[in-house]
Design a protein around this motif. Structure first.
Motif, PDB file in Angstrom:
ATOM      1  N   GLN A 105       0.974  -1.158   0.340  1.00 11.77           N
ATOM      2  CA  GLN A 105      -0.138   0.125   0.230  1.00 11.77           C
ATOM      3  C   GLN A 105       1.096   1.246  -0.034  1.00 11.77           C
ATOM      4  O   GLN A 105       2.120   1.385   0.755  1.00 11.77           O
ATOM      5  CB  GLN A 105      -1.008   0.505   1.409  1.00 11.77           C
ATOM      6  N   ALA A 106       0.374   2.046  -0.295  1.00 17.30           N
ATOM      7  CA  ALA A 106       1.644   3.847  -0.919  1.00 17.30           C
ATOM      8  C   ALA A 106       0.244   4.707  -0.518  1.00 17.30           C
ATOM      9  O   ALA A 106      -0.663   5.036  -1.343  1.00 17.30           O
ATOM     10  CB  ALA A 106       2.404   3.749  -1.371  1.00 17.30           C
ATOM     11  N   THR A 107       0.839   5.433   0.421  1.00 15.22           N
ATOM     12  CA  THR A 107      -0.023   6.445   0.703  1.00 15.22           C
ATOM     13  C   THR A 107       0.459   7.653   0.820  1.00 15.22           C
ATOM     14  O   THR A 107       0.796   7.945   1.618  1.00 15.22           O
ATOM     15  CB  THR A 107      -1.384   6.427   1.985  1.00 15.22           C
ATOM     16  N   PRO A 108       0.218   8.830  -0.231  1.00 19.36           N
ATOM     17  CA  PRO A 108       0.205  10.085  -0.040  1.00 19.36           C
ATOM     18  C   PRO A 108       0.158  11.128   1.315  1.00 19.36           C
ATOM     19  O   PRO A 108      -0.582  10.557   1.418  1.00 19.36           O
ATOM     20  CB  PRO A 108       0.239  10.895  -1.332  1.00 19.36           C
ATOM     21  N   THR A 109       1.502  11.717   1.779  1.00 22.08           N
ATOM     22  CA  THR A 109       1.148  12.374   2.699  1.00 22.08           C
ATOM     23  C   THR A 109       1.616  13.595   2.139  1.00 22.08           C
ATOM     24  O   THR A 109       2.402  14.270   1.263  1.00 22.08           O
ATOM     25  CB  THR A 109       1.709  11.916   4.131  1.00 22.08           C
ATOM     26  N   GLN A 144       8.631   7.590  -8.756  1.00 21.11           N
ATOM     27  CA  GLN A 144       6.912   7.279  -8.484  1.00 21.11           C
ATOM     28  C   GLN A 144       6.500   5.994  -7.628  1.00 21.11           C
ATOM     29  O   GLN A 144       6.693   4.944  -8.849  1.00 21.11           O
ATOM     30  CB  GLN A 144       5.840   7.644  -9.523  1.00 21.11           C
ATOM     31  N   VAL A 145       6.520   5.585  -6.308  1.00 20.01           N
ATOM     32  CA  VAL A 145       6.626   4.525  -5.656  1.00 20.01           C
ATOM     33  C   VAL A 145       4.880   4.392  -6.048  1.00 20.01           C
ATOM     34  O   VAL A 145       4.102   4.722  -5.854  1.00 20.01           O
ATOM     35  CB  VAL A 145       6.660   4.446  -4.629  1.00 20.01           C
ATOM     36  N   ARG A 146       4.625   2.834  -6.550  1.00 18.04           N
ATOM     37  CA  ARG A 146       3.437   2.017  -6.564  1.00 18.04           C
ATOM     38  C   ARG A 146       3.395   0.511  -6.110  1.00 18.04           C
ATOM     39  O   ARG A 146       4.358   0.158  -5.347  1.00 18.04           O
ATOM     40  CB  ARG A 146       3.444   2.324  -7.570  1.00 18.04           C
ATOM     41  N   THR A 147       2.688   0.492  -5.824  1.00 18.26           N
ATOM     42  CA  THR A 147       1.398  -1.178  -5.270  1.00 18.26           C
ATOM     43  C   THR A 147       2.125  -1.901  -6.170  1.00 18.26           C
ATOM     44  O   THR A 147       2.636  -1.596  -7.359  1.00 18.26           O
ATOM     45  CB  THR A 147      -0.156  -1.233  -5.082  1.00 18.26           C
ATOM     46  N   GLY A 148       3.219  -3.119  -5.799  1.00 15.01           N
ATOM     47  CA  GLY A 148       3.746  -4.370  -6.406  1.00 15.01           C
ATOM     48  C   GLY A 148       4.995  -3.933  -6.683  1.00 15.01           C
ATOM     49  O   GLY A 148       5.557  -4.722  -6.597  1.00 15.01           O
ATOM     50  N   GLN A 149       5.195  -2.650  -6.332  1.00  8.99           N
ATOM     51  CA  GLN A 149       6.542  -2.508  -6.618  1.00  8.99           C
ATOM     52  C   GLN A 149       7.157  -3.482  -5.099  1.00  8.99           C
ATOM     53  O   GLN A 149       7.132  -3.485  -4.047  1.00  8.99           O
ATOM     54  CB  GLN A 149       6.721  -1.319  -6.832  1.00  8.99           C
ATOM     55  N   TRP A 150       8.657  -3.575  -6.173  1.00  6.00           N
ATOM     56  CA  TRP A 150       9.334  -4.157  -4.935  1.00  6.00           C
ATOM     57  C   TRP A 150      10.360  -3.250  -4.799  1.00  6.00           C
ATOM     58  O   TRP A 150      10.953  -2.835  -5.501  1.00  6.00           O
ATOM     59  CB  TRP A 150      10.361  -5.777  -5.038  1.00  6.00           C
ATOM     60  N   GLY A 198      -0.194  -6.185  -8.787  1.00  7.06           N
ATOM     61  CA  GLY A 198      -0.650  -5.780  -7.586  1.00  7.06           C
ATOM     62  C   GLY A 198      -1.752  -6.429  -6.678  1.00  7.06           C
ATOM     63  O   GLY A 198      -2.511  -6.810  -5.359  1.00  7.06           O
ATOM     64  N   GLY A 199      -2.096  -7.522  -8.108  1.00  5.57           N
ATOM     65  CA  GLY A 199      -3.499  -7.740  -7.435  1.00  5.57           C
ATOM     66  C   GLY A 199      -4.978  -6.415  -8.235  1.00  5.57           C
ATOM     67  O   GLY A 199      -4.868  -5.142  -8.238  1.00  5.57           O
ATOM     68  N   PHE A 200      -5.957  -7.768  -7.924  1.00  5.81           N
ATOM     69  CA  PHE A 200      -7.303  -6.292  -7.993  1.00  5.81           C
ATOM     70  C   PHE A 200      -7.698  -5.262  -7.152  1.00  5.81           C
ATOM     71  O   PHE A 200      -7.523  -4.288  -7.797  1.00  5.81           O
ATOM     72  CB  PHE A 200      -8.290  -7.425  -7.644  1.00  5.81           C
ATOM     73  N   LEU A 201      -7.344  -5.191  -5.370  1.00  3.85           N
ATOM     74  CA  LEU A 201      -7.056  -4.427  -4.958  1.00  3.85           C
ATOM     75  C   LEU A 201      -6.267  -2.427  -5.164  1.00  3.85           C
ATOM     76  O   LEU A 201      -6.621  -1.615  -5.137  1.00  3.85           O
ATOM     77  CB  LEU A 201      -7.681  -4.289  -3.649  1.00  3.85           C
ATOM     78  N   SER A 202      -5.292  -3.643  -5.499  1.00  4.85           N
ATOM     79  CA  SER A 202      -3.535  -2.677  -6.225  1.00  4.85           C
ATOM     80  C   SER A 202      -4.310  -1.375  -7.312  1.00  4.85           C
ATOM     81  O   SER A 202      -3.548  -0.692  -7.058  1.00  4.85           O
ATOM     82  CB  SER A 202      -3.000  -3.141  -6.833  1.00  4.85           C
ATOM     83  N   LEU A 203      -5.532  -2.127  -7.825  1.00  7.66           N
ATOM     84  CA  LEU A 203      -5.536  -1.460  -8.889  1.00  7.66           C
ATOM     85  C   LEU A 203      -6.241  -0.251  -8.586  1.00  7.66           C
ATOM     86  O   LEU A 203      -5.994   0.580  -9.053  1.00  7.66           O
ATOM     87  CB  LEU A 203      -7.106  -2.225  -9.586  1.00  7.66           C
ATOM     88  N   PHE A 204      -7.401  -0.150  -7.420  1.00 10.57           N
ATOM     89  CA  PHE A 204      -7.501   0.843  -6.720  1.00 10.57           C
ATOM     90  C   PHE A 204      -6.864   2.175  -6.248  1.00 10.57           C
ATOM     91  O   PHE A 204      -6.418   3.494  -6.317  1.00 10.57           O
ATOM     92  CB  PHE A 204      -8.993   0.942  -6.098  1.00 10.57           C
ATOM     93  N   ASP A 205      -5.505   1.575  -5.376  1.00 12.78           N
ATOM     94  CA  ASP A 205      -4.354   2.039  -5.107  1.00 12.78           C
ATOM     95  C   ASP A 205      -3.867   2.677  -5.951  1.00 12.78           C
ATOM     96  O   ASP A 205      -3.718   3.798  -6.580  1.00 12.78           O
ATOM     97  CB  ASP A 205      -3.382   1.290  -4.757  1.00 12.78           C
ATOM     98  N   ASP A 206      -3.889   2.189  -7.012  1.00 15.34           N
ATOM     99  CA  ASP A 206      -3.217   2.960  -8.246  1.00 15.34           C
ATOM    100  C   ASP A 206      -4.397   4.430  -8.478  1.00 15.34           C
ATOM    101  O   ASP A 206      -3.495   5.325  -9.393  1.00 15.34           O
ATOM    102  CB  ASP A 206      -2.608   1.650  -9.883  1.00 15.34           C
ATOM    103  N   LEU A 207      -5.265   4.073  -8.947  1.00 19.62           N
ATOM    104  CA  LEU A 207      -6.252   5.026  -9.346  1.00 19.62           C
ATOM    105  C   LEU A 207      -6.651   6.176  -8.256  1.00 19.62           C
ATOM    106  O   LEU A 207      -6.376   6.976  -8.868  1.00 19.62           O
ATOM    107  CB  LEU A 207      -7.284   4.189  -9.281  1.00 19.62           C
TER     108      LEU A 207
END
Length: 676
Positions: A105-109, A144-150, A198-207
């Motif tokens: 999970q990645a959340t900008p602050t 840019q960091v995103r869900t699914g990256q190592w 990153g899977g289905f839910l990661s699509l919403f993180d990217d969105l």
């Protein structure tokens, strides 16, 4: 006769009490100080369930045993949830160390980005000490960091923090059920190693990240940073980007609920989708005359609400609102009326069985308190459509704000130790702005983003947010906009909650007992005693609360979060704290405090003074290890006590000293971490 009356009046309301009984079992589990075998709760469910079956012909016994069975179901759901989560927690501070993992999970602050890493590899750390996941705060990123990256980073880690006081918020428990076993911060930017799906839910993180980028491109000026932050919060549910000063202004004005994606937002999304789909289909005569377009619109509304729920992170208020929304529109599909207390109860049952730990959170308590009170008020109330529409609307907004504020006030006071006095007036202006201006244009911008036409609706939404901020600022500047109050006892809150539930659920004369219980709960808090002295877990900060309301702190340099938390619990946020050196007898060796009971407390700072302090103190507090021979003090709190038991609270009771530690309150549970 009494039993017959009860049967006729309240038997239909038993369903409403199911979440209350589930909550009782869940609260009992979390209130224990030791863990018991996982089969215990299930065994109790089976035994009580069988007993209920054989007593089904005896009404009172049957009602009692089925209630007990539901309590055990709640207990078992919490126990099984804890067993299933099984978060591995880092047992000690560690680092700096090189960490590799996958971004879950990645959340900008406001000042960077918070990332949650799983599949961890941590250099030099024992394999059985590696946390399940960890949350890392990154101040800067090269890419840019995103869900699914190592990724790889160099970071300092520590366990989730213990409560800052024995009755304080338990962040370790909160993190445990989020599967976060450590927190930390990185030195420099993270290095991206590779990317994987990153899977289905990661699509919403990217969105969410994509939406935030579009909003940032629209409001790129520094003058628009608050508007940009609130637009992101409204459309993605990410409140971490909001400046703390702005957040505080919104809280003081009583408008913080508008930033939490809940019933207001989900209701708007589903309603707009429902009426838009139905309107479009109504313009197609062949479809409108031959097919149930109202039901088709209801299905579309449910899907739109589900999409927005997932987009905004699916928090407890959002899930509760979605469940209620789905039930309401399912009522349209089944040709039934669905807005009722049974809808609220069903939503609570689903959440408590799925996420039993949410019962203890402010989000669950505030959202369900507000919606239960509102539905109970409006369920059997008829609207006077003959009155002037604008007057009727203002009246309904006032009633809703008054009811919701009154229902949530005890919970806000319990968790946040403050009350917003002018919230009702602010909501009279802010709710129409949000409902008719901010959210409609915000949702329109989301719909137009795929084709790149979001600029104009976002700008109009920004003007609405600017108006909303003006209302918040003007309200926050009013005298007595916020009142700080002492911490409310848990027992008092339970009685107040029970009284409110009885008023909402019961009918006839039984409803009046709820008012009596509520008043007992309010008066019960008059006997609540707050600590006279608090010491945090590392011994570097302590505080004294004097009878005149003054608060003395050992130092004002570090631990600002803990200091503010203590001031809130004492109801002294508006009071400037002073240091020990200003008012106590202090030197380089330590400080002396003489309580009115003649008990002498010595805060030791240096090992050279320990022997002398052992001869003079009634209570010795030191961040060092105390001598084996220390005869005078009746009580000693030293490094070993602080490390193994956490923060301490001290009460002076008619000459006696009573000490309570975090470990005394929490015990040893799967989510607790103490030093060895």
């Amino acid at each position: 006769m009494l039993i017959r009356t009860f049967k006729s009046q309240e038997k239909d309301n038993f369903f409403l009490w199911i979440p209350v009984l589930l909550g009782t079992g869940i609260a009992f589990y979390f209130g224990m100080t030791t863990e018991i075998p996982v089969w215990t709760g299930l065994t109790c469910v089976i035994i009580s369930g069988v007993t209920t079956y054989y007593l089904r012909d005896y009404y009172i016994a049957y009602l009692s045993t089925i209630a007990l069975t539901i309590v055990f179901v709640g207990f078992s759901s919490a126990q099984l949830r804890s067993y299933y989560v099984d978060t591995n927690i880092l047992p000690y501070s560690f680092g700096p160390a090189v960490i590799q993992g996958r971004i879950a999970q990645a959340t900008p602050t406001e000042k960077g980005v918070k990332i949650v890493l799983d599949n961890l590899q941590i250099a030099r750390l024992r394999a059985d000490h590696v946390p399940s996941t960890l949350r890392l705060h990154v101040n800067s990123t090269k890419n840019q960091v995103r869900t699914g990256q190592w990724v790889k980073a160099r970071a300092m880690l520590k366990p989730p923090p213990q409560p800052s006081s024995p009755d304080g918020f338990d962040y370790q428990r909160h993190a445990y059920f989020q599967k976060i076993g450590a927190i930390g911060f990185s030195y420099g930017a993270v290095t991206i190693l590779k990317e994987t799906p990153g899977g289905f839910l990661s699509l919403f993180d990217d969105l969410r990240l994509s939406i935030q980028e579009r909003i940032s491109q629209t409001f790129h000026e520094d003058d628009d940073k608050d508007i940009k932050a609130l637009a992101i919060a409204f459309l993605t549910g990410n409140k971490n980007v909001i400046d703390e000063a702005t957040h505080e202004t919104v809280r003081i004005s009583g408008l913080a609920h508008l930033l939490a994606i809940s019933g207001l937002h989900i209701g708007l999304v589903s309603s707009i989708a429902f009426f838009s789909i139905r309107l479009i289909l109504a313009y197609i005569p062949n479809m409108a005359l031959r097919y149930p377009i109202k039901k088709w619109a209801a299905v579309g509304a449910i899907l739109a609400a589900l999409f927005f729920t997932l987009l905004t992170g699916a928090s407890v208020p959002t899930v509760r609102a979605f469940i209620m929304c789905a039930v309401v529109f399912s009522g349209i599909l089944l040709d039934r009326k669905a807005i009722s207390l049974r809808t609220v109860a069903l939503a609570a049952i689903v959440i408590l069985l799925t996420y039993p730990e949410s019962l203890l959170g402010a989000s669950f308590q505030l959202s369900f308190a507000a919606v239960t009170a509102l539905v109970a008020f409006y369920e059997n109330r008829k609207t006077d459509f003959n009155s002037f529409a604008p007057v009727r609307y203002v009246k309904e907004i006032f009633n809703s704000s008054l009811i919701a504020s009154g229902a949530t006030m005890p919970f806000a006071a319990y968790h946040f130790h403050r009350i917003a006095l002018w919230g009702i007036g602010a909501n009279l202006l802010a709710i129409p702005i949000t409902v008719f201006w901010v959210m409609p244009f915000g949702l329109l911008s989301l719909a137009l983003m795929p084709i790149g036409f979001e600029y104009f609706p976002l700008m109009v939404m920004g003007w609405g947010i600017e108006s909303l901020l003006w209302v918040a600022q003007q309200t926050a500047e009013l005298p007595f906009a916020q009142l700080s109050i002492e911490a409310i006892s848990t027992g008092s809150l339970i009685l107040i909650t029970l009284g409110g539930i009885i008023v909402c659920f019961m009918t006839g004369p039984l409803r009046h007992t709820g008012i009596a219980v509520l008043m007992i709960g309010l008066s019960f808090n008059l006997f609540n005693q707050t600590p006279d002295i608090l010491i945090n877990g590392d011994g570097k900060l302590s505080a004294i609360h004097q009878e005149n309301g003054h608060v003395l702190m050992s130092q004002m340099r570090n631990s600002s979060y803990t200091r503010n938390n203590w001031l809130k619990r004492w109801g002294e946020m508006d009071t400037a704290a002073q240091t020990y050196d200003q008012l106590l007898d202090c030197d380089q060796q330590g400080c002396r405090y003489l309580h009115k009971s003649t008990q002498q407390v010595i805060f030791n700072r240096q090992s050279l003074a320990l022997r002398e302090d052992c001869q003079n103190a009634d209570l010795l507090i030191t961040p060092l290890n105390s001598p084996l021979n220390c005869p005078k003090p009746h009580h000693i709190i030293d490094a070993h006590d602080l490390k193994t038991k956490g923060a301490h609270a001290i009460y002076f009771n008619e000459g006696d000293i009573h000490i309570v530690s975090v470990k005394d309150k929490r015990g040893q549970r799967p989510w607790t971490v103490y030093g060895d």
